[in-house]
Design an enzyme around this catalytic site. Structure first.
Site, PDB file in Angstrom:
ATOM      1  N   ARG A 168      62.832  38.692 -27.070  1.00  0.00           N
ATOM      2  CA  ARG A 168      63.593  39.945 -27.179  1.00  0.00           C
ATOM      3  C   ARG A 168      64.586  40.037 -26.020  1.00  0.00           C
ATOM      4  NH1 ARG A 168      58.155  41.275 -28.096  1.00  0.00           N
ATOM      5  NH2 ARG A 168      57.700  41.989 -30.226  1.00  0.00           N
ATOM      6  N   HIS A 226      60.338  50.961 -24.902  1.00  0.00           N
ATOM      7  CA  HIS A 226      60.275  50.021 -23.780  1.00  0.00           C
ATOM      8  C   HIS A 226      58.881  50.003 -23.172  1.00  0.00           C
ATOM      9  CE1 HIS A 226      61.929  48.833 -19.552  1.00  0.00           C
ATOM     10  NE2 HIS A 226      61.308  47.841 -20.144  1.00  0.00           N
ATOM     11  N   GLU A 268      65.171  41.140 -42.524  1.00  0.00           N
ATOM     12  CA  GLU A 268      64.433  42.378 -42.265  1.00  0.00           C
ATOM     13  C   GLU A 268      64.978  43.574 -43.033  1.00  0.00           C
ATOM     14  OE1 GLU A 268      64.599  43.109 -38.022  1.00  0.00           O
ATOM     15  OE2 GLU A 268      66.547  42.126 -37.876  1.00  0.00           O
ATOM     16  N   ARG A 303      58.055  53.784 -39.671  1.00  0.00           N
ATOM     17  CA  ARG A 303      56.733  53.408 -39.153  1.00  0.00           C
ATOM     18  C   ARG A 303      56.401  54.108 -37.852  1.00  0.00           C
ATOM     19  NH1 ARG A 303      58.283  48.603 -35.770  1.00  0.00           N
ATOM     20  NH2 ARG A 303      60.470  48.281 -36.251  1.00  0.00           N
ATOM     21  N   ASN A 319      58.089  43.989 -39.754  1.00  0.00           N
ATOM     22  CA  ASN A 319      58.002  45.417 -39.429  1.00  0.00           C
ATOM     23  C   ASN A 319      59.138  46.198 -40.079  1.00  0.00           C
ATOM     24  OD1 ASN A 319      56.009  44.401 -37.810  1.00  0.00           O
ATOM     25  ND2 ASN A 319      56.956  44.951 -35.879  1.00  0.00           N
ATOM     26  N   ASP A 320      60.366  45.772 -39.794  1.00  0.00           N
ATOM     27  CA  ASP A 320      61.511  46.473 -40.378  1.00  0.00           C
ATOM     28  C   ASP A 320      61.589  46.269 -41.877  1.00  0.00           C
ATOM     29  OD1 ASP A 320      62.734  48.027 -38.449  1.00  0.00           O
ATOM     30  OD2 ASP A 320      63.810  46.336 -37.579  1.00  0.00           O
ATOM     31  N   CYS A 357      57.881  36.813 -37.832  1.00  0.00           N
ATOM     32  CA  CYS A 357      57.627  37.200 -36.443  1.00  0.00           C
ATOM     33  C   CYS A 357      57.303  38.687 -36.286  1.00  0.00           C
ATOM     34  CB  CYS A 357      58.812  36.836 -35.557  1.00  0.00           C
ATOM     35  SG  CYS A 357      60.364  37.611 -36.056  1.00  0.00           S
TER      36      CYS A 357
END
Length: 755
Positions: free
Chosen positions: A468, A361, A602, A636, A625-626, A673
């Site tokens: 998000r 967060h 993903e 990661r 990313n995933d 994204c």
């Protein structure tokens, strides 16, 4: 031997200096293995020589004075070949090298194990005996295990500058590796945030008010004594005399003159009361934990409990507001949003969190606020760096402690160049995102906070590719109501209208946990996360979707995206729930329209079912990313394997191309994204693959636009062919970097890519 190993490790971790740790190791290993000799050689990082640093059984006068090269002796062979060496007659080995005066003449058996940390040989651990025999497999395995444990201790000591004997504080320049949390360079002074009543997290801090600190300590002790007496009185009718005796034990510990005098001694030496208490109590805890007797091990828990109680009173009495200097670098074991909010924004230069990930967060907030941040700097001795000079490299994930003048000037120049480039790119905000030969590439943004909105629009964002929705959930201590969600979503939709806003349904799990809805799993990234959670809790999913629909009334710029999809059944179930929520609202009189629905690709399964997924929805969006981490089996957010995380890995590039082709075969748009979408280096590659939209952090938008406007679209297919035929990620990056440099765009690359 496992019990013995644990005891040694605990004792070593409690040692105040590296030399003390080495001395513990040689004495305890020799004792456990029953050998006459145990020695540690450490490799000098400058000369490469192996220095005789600690010993049990040989000449102690030569410690630190003799050394071996990696091409000399048996010790050198162990270091050079990076594997154990077990000999029955060491003196007969061709590589045997005699060190005069060291005293190993009488010892024939030799067992050496390399000390390796992150592929670097730090030294060699050796045991020797007079008897001529080979050490058995269990003994060899124990020494190898001991070497692996010692590696972390030595690496940490070297990083903190405490590699020299009898040195117990950070003095040298050092670099600590973490995870890039938010891009940019932050230069300033460390202010350590202390979580409440955590003994291990209290920073060392000098105090000139010795009498005041002593008085505070005395007052805190008396307060805890009163608490214990009061608790005992309340329970006198509920507990037996034997059970009540525990409180007497607590009171005796509080009156123990040994540890009390140690705390007072440290305070008189200039340490503040909290730091003195933390250091002394932690030392006693480690002492009890290393004892074999269960009774004494249990006393460690008692001391820890009492130490926390005393600390809580000290923290309450130390109520002066924290002073934040200009260019504050906020440091903590685990930074939180509330800690971030305490620092005036104009004074905050950067942040470093020992724990946490790039998806934490606080990292999301840092990116939204453009605060250079490093997460997961697990080796950083954060309790020892109060007021130290730090450089936060948010591009590479490095923290530079006490930087040398050369390092300081390097990063100061990078920061100035970065700021100048950002200002220079502002002229592009109203210009079209298209190549020199007219190919359009829409640039959207990833958002999560209202703070993102103004900057995104100022930088020419054409829509939101990822909103998000978990952020409003993270900001509360309970699930937000339907109306609370509607208001938050309405703000986003209204701010960007008529531009499209893609709202991802709640994506928690993995490394994103809600404090009021914890998900405890051994392997969270392969567990209950994303769409799996919300399909199992349709009451959460339906409320969220209803809030989205209501928020879109009269605007019609909503798009809904489903995360962590791994099979078509999940899409079918989600679409059924979305249709149900839509029909109910229409029936209730809401003037809403059916929005485009898409899925995030993903996980590898979604890559190879992309065409079937595209048949069911309106668009696909790759979460790079995933996808990268799942394809490469690399977490990661784990600093130990972060070097293996390569978004330019040929396998990743092939999957990216498969998804585009599958989506287009069904006539559906395909966007991306993840972090790769905001990398200027990747823009030509993604355009050539055929991606219809790139969505990124707003900080990267103008850089990517500049690359697009400097590119010739007709040249990109040839570049893509070369990249797709490369064998390694490094080859791909070199190829792309050269292409940008040839086009005069090298300055647009992030500093980490060009430094």
């Amino acid at each position: 031997m496992l019990s013995a190993l644990r005891g040694i490790v605990q004792a070593v971790n409690a040692a105040p200096t590296l030399q003390a740790a080495l001395d513990i190791i040689v004495s305890r290993v020799a004792e456990v293995m029953g050998t006459e000799v145990c020695t540690v050689y450490l490799r000098d990082p400058d000369t490469g020589r192996l220095i005789f640093m600690a010993n049990q059984g040989l000449n102690p006068d030569l410690i630190g004075k003799v050394s071996l090269g990696v091409d000399e002796g048996l010790v050198g062979q162990v270091a050079r070949r990076e594997e154990p060496l077990n000999l029955e007659h060491a003196e007969k080995h061709p590589n045997f090298f005699y060190l005069p005066g060291i005293g190993e003449d009488a010892y024939h058996s030799f067992l050496g194990a390399p000390i390796i940390h992150q592929r670097n040989v730090l030294g060699v651990l050796v045991v020797q005996q007079k008897d001529s025999r080979r050490f058995d497999e269990e003994e060899e395995a124990f020494l190898v295990t001991m070497s692996a444990q010692l590696a972390g201790v030595i690496a940490h000591a070297r990083a903190t500058g405490s590699i020299a004997p009898a040195q117990d504080s950070v003095v040298a320049s050092a670099t600590f590796k973490g995870i890039a949390g938010a891009p940019g360079v932050g230069i300033g002074r460390a202010v350590v945030m202390v979580p409440a009543t955590e003994l291990s997290s209290v920073p060392r801090r000098h105090s000139d008010d010795t009498e005041g600190e002593l008085a505070a300590f005395s007052s805190a002790l008396e307060s805890v004594r009163n608490d214990i007496r009061s608790l005992s009185d309340k329970l006198v009718d509920q507990l037996s005399p034997e059970e009540l005796a525990l409180f007497d034990v607590y009171l005796r510990i509080l009156d123990d003159g040994v540890w009390l005098s140690e705390v007072e001694e440290k305070i008189r030496a200039g340490e503040w009361a909290q730091g003195a208490l933390s250091q002394v109590v932690s030392s006693h805890i480690h002492t009890f934990e290393t004892m074999e007797d269960d009774y004494f091990k249990d006393r460690a828990t008692d001391i820890k409990d009492l130490g926390r109680r005393v600390l809580s009173y000290l923290q309450a009495s130390h109520s002066e507001p924290t002073v934040y200097p200009d260019n504050t670098v906020l440091v903590g074991e685990e930074l939180t949003a509330s800690m971030l909010g305490e620092v005036p924004r104009e004074k905050l230069a950067g942040m470093v969190s020992v724990r946490g990930s790039s998806n934490s967060h606080v990292a999301i907030l840092a990116r939204a606020m453009s605060i250079p941040t490093v997460m997961g700097a697990s080796d950083l001795p954060y309790t020892q760096i109060e007021h130290a000079d730090l450089i936060v490299d948010g591009y590479s994930g490095a923290v530079h402690y006490n930087p040398t003048p050369e390092v300081y000037e390097h990063f100061k120049l990078l920061s100035e160049e970065d700021q100048a480039l950002t200002q220079g790119l502002e002229a592009l905000r109203d210009l079209a995102s298209e190549t020199l030969d007219g190919h359009r590439m829409p640039l959207w943004v990833n958002t999560g906070l209202m703070a993102d909105v103004a900057r995104s629009l100022d930088r020419g964002a054409e829509g939101v590719g990822l909103y998000r929705t978990e952020v409003p959930f993270l900001l509360r201590e309970r699930f937000p109501s339907e109306e609370e969600q509607r208001m938050v979503y309405r703000e986003q939709l209204l701010a960007f209208a008529p531009l499209p806003v893609t709202m991802r349904t709640l994506d928690v799990g993995g490394d994103k946990a809600l404090p009021y809805f914890p998900i405890e799993e051994e392997n969270p990234f392969l567990g209950w996360r994303g769409i799996r959670v919300t399909l199992d809790h349709p009451e959460i999913f339906l409320v969220q979707v209803r809030a989205m629909f209501k928020a879109s009334e009269g605007l019609d710029n909503l798009r809904i995206m489903l995360p962590m999809i791994s099979n078509v059944q999940e899409v079918d179930e989600a679409l059924e729930l979305i249709k149900r929520a839509y029909d109910e609202l229409v029936e209730d009189g809401w003037d809403i329209h059916w929005p485009p629905i898409g899925v995030m690709v993903e996980v590898p399964a979604a890559v190879y079912q992309a065409r079937q997924l595209a048949q069911r929805v309106d668009f696909l969006s790759v979460g790079s990313n995933d996808l990268t981490q799942y394809l490469l089996a690399v977490d990661r957010n784990n600093t130990r394997v972060a070097d293996l995380y390569h978004a330019y890995h040929p396998a990743v590039l092939n999957c990216l191309k498969i998804v585009v082709d599958a989506g287009h075969a069904e006539g559906k748009s395909v966007g991306i994204c993840g972090e790769l979408a905001g990398d200027p280096l990747a823009a030509p590659l993604l355009m050539a693959m055929g991606y219809d939209m790139l969505s990124m952090n707003d900080n990267n938008l103008l850089r990517v636009k500049a690359v697009i406007r400097s590119s010739q679209y007709s040249d990109l297919p040839a570049l893509l062919d070369q990249a797709m035929n490369a064998d390694t990620a490094d080859e791909v990056q070199v190829l792309l970097r050269r292409a940008l440099a040839d086009a005069g765009m090298e300055r647009l690359l992030p500093p980490a890519a060009t430094s």
